[in-house]
Design a protein around this motif. Structure first.
Motif, PDB file in Angstrom:
ATOM      1  N   ILE A  31       5.449   1.720   6.614  1.00 26.42           N
ATOM      2  CA  ILE A  31       4.344   0.903   6.109  1.00 26.42           C
ATOM      3  C   ILE A  31       4.258   1.020   4.594  1.00 26.42           C
ATOM      4  N   GLU A  32       4.365   2.248   4.073  1.00 26.55           N
ATOM      5  CA  GLU A  32       4.296   2.422   2.622  1.00 26.55           C
ATOM      6  C   GLU A  32       5.454   1.713   1.926  1.00 26.55           C
ATOM      7  N   ALA A  33       6.632   1.736   2.548  1.00 27.34           N
ATOM      8  CA  ALA A  33       7.779   1.034   1.967  1.00 27.34           C
ATOM      9  C   ALA A  33       7.524  -0.471   1.928  1.00 27.34           C
TER      10      ALA A  33
ATOM     11  N   ASP B  91      -5.789   0.617  14.451  1.00 34.11           N
ATOM     12  CA  ASP B  91      -6.693   0.993  13.361  1.00 34.11           C
ATOM     13  C   ASP B  91      -6.133   2.080  12.455  1.00 34.11           C
ATOM     14  N   ASP B  92      -5.522   3.133  13.028  1.00 30.94           N
ATOM     15  CA  ASP B  92      -5.060   4.237  12.189  1.00 30.94           C
ATOM     16  C   ASP B  92      -3.941   3.800  11.251  1.00 30.94           C
ATOM     17  N   LEU B  93      -3.034   2.959  11.746  1.00 31.04           N
ATOM     18  CA  LEU B  93      -1.957   2.486  10.881  1.00 31.04           C
ATOM     19  C   LEU B  93      -2.451   1.418   9.908  1.00 31.04           C
ATOM     20  N   ARG B  94      -3.454   0.664  10.310  1.00 27.29           N
ATOM     21  CA  ARG B  94      -4.022  -0.331   9.401  1.00 27.29           C
ATOM     22  C   ARG B  94      -4.636   0.355   8.183  1.00 27.29           C
ATOM     23  N   GLN B  95      -5.213   1.523   8.390  1.00 26.02           N
ATOM     24  CA  GLN B  95      -5.778   2.276   7.268  1.00 26.02           C
ATOM     25  C   GLN B  95      -4.678   2.726   6.309  1.00 26.02           C
ATOM     26  N   SER B  96      -3.458   2.948   6.836  1.00 26.70           N
ATOM     27  CA  SER B  96      -2.349   3.328   5.970  1.00 26.70           C
ATOM     28  C   SER B  96      -1.972   2.194   5.026  1.00 26.70           C
ATOM     29  N   VAL B  97      -2.111   0.949   5.485  1.00 27.74           N
ATOM     30  CA  VAL B  97      -1.854  -0.200   4.611  1.00 27.74           C
ATOM     31  C   VAL B  97      -2.882  -0.225   3.491  1.00 27.74           C
ATOM     32  N   ASP B  98      -4.156  -0.042   3.845  1.00 26.24           N
ATOM     33  CA  ASP B  98      -5.220  -0.125   2.856  1.00 26.24           C
ATOM     34  C   ASP B  98      -5.175   1.022   1.857  1.00 26.24           C
TER      35      ASP B  98
ATOM     36  N   THR C 240      -0.343   4.750  -1.171  1.00 28.25           N
ATOM     37  CA  THR C 240      -0.473   5.575  -2.383  1.00 28.25           C
ATOM     38  C   THR C 240       0.535   5.218  -3.472  1.00 28.25           C
ATOM     39  N   LEU C 241       1.338   4.192  -3.267  1.00 29.06           N
ATOM     40  CA  LEU C 241       2.383   3.828  -4.219  1.00 29.06           C
ATOM     41  C   LEU C 241       2.027   2.514  -4.905  1.00 29.06           C
ATOM     42  N   THR C 242       2.367   2.407  -6.170  1.00 26.51           N
ATOM     43  CA  THR C 242       2.034   1.201  -6.912  1.00 26.51           C
ATOM     44  C   THR C 242       3.187   0.811  -7.832  1.00 26.51           C
ATOM     45  N   VAL C 243       3.111  -0.371  -8.388  1.00 25.82           N
ATOM     46  CA  VAL C 243       4.147  -0.903  -9.278  1.00 25.82           C
ATOM     47  C   VAL C 243       3.490  -1.326 -10.582  1.00 25.82           C
ATOM     48  N   PRO C 244       3.884  -0.747 -11.720  1.00 28.03           N
ATOM     49  CA  PRO C 244       3.288  -1.157 -12.999  1.00 28.03           C
ATOM     50  C   PRO C 244       3.759  -2.541 -13.408  1.00 28.03           C
ATOM     51  N   ARG C 245       2.940  -3.226 -14.138  1.00 25.43           N
ATOM     52  CA  ARG C 245       3.316  -4.550 -14.639  1.00 25.43           C
ATOM     53  C   ARG C 245       4.282  -4.402 -15.810  1.00 25.43           C
ATOM     54  N   ALA C 246       5.284  -5.277 -15.845  1.00 21.58           N
ATOM     55  CA  ALA C 246       6.260  -5.289 -16.933  1.00 21.58           C
ATOM     56  C   ALA C 246       6.149  -6.634 -17.638  1.00 21.58           C
ATOM     57  N   GLN C 247       5.873  -6.605 -18.923  1.00 15.27           N
ATOM     58  CA  GLN C 247       5.695  -7.831 -19.685  1.00 15.27           C
ATOM     59  C   GLN C 247       7.046  -8.400 -20.087  1.00 15.27           C
ATOM     60  N   GLY C 248       7.360  -9.589 -19.618  1.00 12.00           N
ATOM     61  CA  GLY C 248       8.609 -10.249 -19.979  1.00 12.00           C
ATOM     62  C   GLY C 248       8.344 -11.653 -20.486  1.00 12.00           C
ATOM     63  N   GLU C 249       9.424 -12.368 -20.776  1.00 10.73           N
ATOM     64  CA  GLU C 249       9.290 -13.738 -21.229  1.00 10.73           C
ATOM     65  C   GLU C 249       8.804 -14.621 -20.084  1.00 10.73           C
ATOM     66  N   PRO C 250       7.907 -15.569 -20.363  1.00 12.15           N
ATOM     67  CA  PRO C 250       7.384 -16.414 -19.281  1.00 12.15           C
ATOM     68  C   PRO C 250       8.465 -17.344 -18.727  1.00 12.15           C
ATOM     69  N   VAL C 251       8.379 -17.593 -17.428  1.00 12.07           N
ATOM     70  CA  VAL C 251       9.278 -18.542 -16.761  1.00 12.07           C
ATOM     71  C   VAL C 251       8.581 -19.893 -16.716  1.00 12.07           C
ATOM     72  N   VAL C 252       9.236 -20.930 -17.248  1.00  7.18           N
ATOM     73  CA  VAL C 252       8.584 -22.236 -17.369  1.00  7.18           C
ATOM     74  C   VAL C 252       8.914 -23.176 -16.220  1.00  7.18           C
TER      75      VAL C 252
END
Length: 231
Positions: free
Chosen positions: A77-79, A112-119, A122-134
């Motif tokens: 689930i975390e993956a 319910d117990d696994l649904r709480q794991s989704v919510d 504990t892992l996140t992805v930082p935003r990376a600023q790049g050139e805009p795609v038009v």
């Protein structure tokens, strides 16, 4: 081993096989009796798995099975959540929406117990600023699926513009840019095009003459050569 885990293992075995596999071979790999195997196959069929075959001939899982509850571990689930968050941050708007919808569908069938794991992932992805795609990158993805020619207006690193007809193969996602790998009719060779430098994209109503799988294999074989991005 719990029955839920055993059903998941059986499902994964069938998913990995394109050709039918016999009941005794499945039972041996799962270390269960043939009677238990037949019961488990009946259970998966009742839950919606399109398993075709019969004793003596073998079994094969057809695509399109909707995942039932209890089919994911917490790590899985975390993956999935981490992957969806990566797509939300790094993909285009349509991919981001699709990733969020996919997680919502998975969440809806979990207990319910696994649904709480989704919510509480504990892992996140930082935003990376790049050139805009038009452009709308979904047009490229659709052309890749259809093995369809594309006409690109492309701006190179020096700001020079060219028009290219290409055979799109795949899109690579890097930290700050997306790169389209394609066969370029102008250069008569494989080229890489930064998606943020594509100014316009127009699909042509015709397939390219060779199969994508063959082209991708050739492209991968040439990856030890120096890469030239869209030149």
């Amino acid at each position: 081993m719990s029955r839920a885990s055993r059903l998941l293992d059986l499902l994964q075995l069938l998913r990995r096989r394109r050709a039918p596999i016999t009941g005794p071979a499945l039972a041996e790999e799962l270390d269960i009796s043939i009677r238990t195997l037949y019961r488990d196959i009946a259970t998966l069929k009742a839950q919606g798995a399109d398993i075709q075959g019969e004793p003596g001939l073998g079994y094969v899982l057809r695509p399109g099975f909707t995942l039932p509850p209890l089919m994911f571990s917490v790590d899985e689930i975390e993956a999935l959540v981490l992957g969806s968050r990566w797509v939300v941050v790094r993909g285009d708007a349509r991919l981001a929406s699709a990733a969020e919808d996919a997680v919502a569908k998975i969440r809806a069938v979990l207990p319910d117990d696994l649904r709480q794991s989704v919510d509480a992932a504990t892992l996140t992805v930082p935003r990376a600023q790049g050139e805009p795609v038009v452009i709308d990158a979904s047009v490229i993805r659709a052309a890749i699926r259809k093995e369809q020619r594309l006409v690109l207006t492309y701006r190179d690193q020096d700001g020079e513009g060219t028009t290219r007809t290409v055979w799109p193969l795949l899109i690579g996602f890097f930290d700050k840019v997306q790169v389209l790998a394609a066969w370029c009719e102008l250069r008569q060779d494989y080229r890489a095009f930064r998606v943020d430098r594509i100014q316009s994209v127009e699909p042509k109503d015709e397939r390219y003459p060779r199969r994508r799988a063959v082209l991708v294999k050739e492209w991968r074989a040439k990856q030890n050569l120096p890469a030239t991005a869209g030149t």
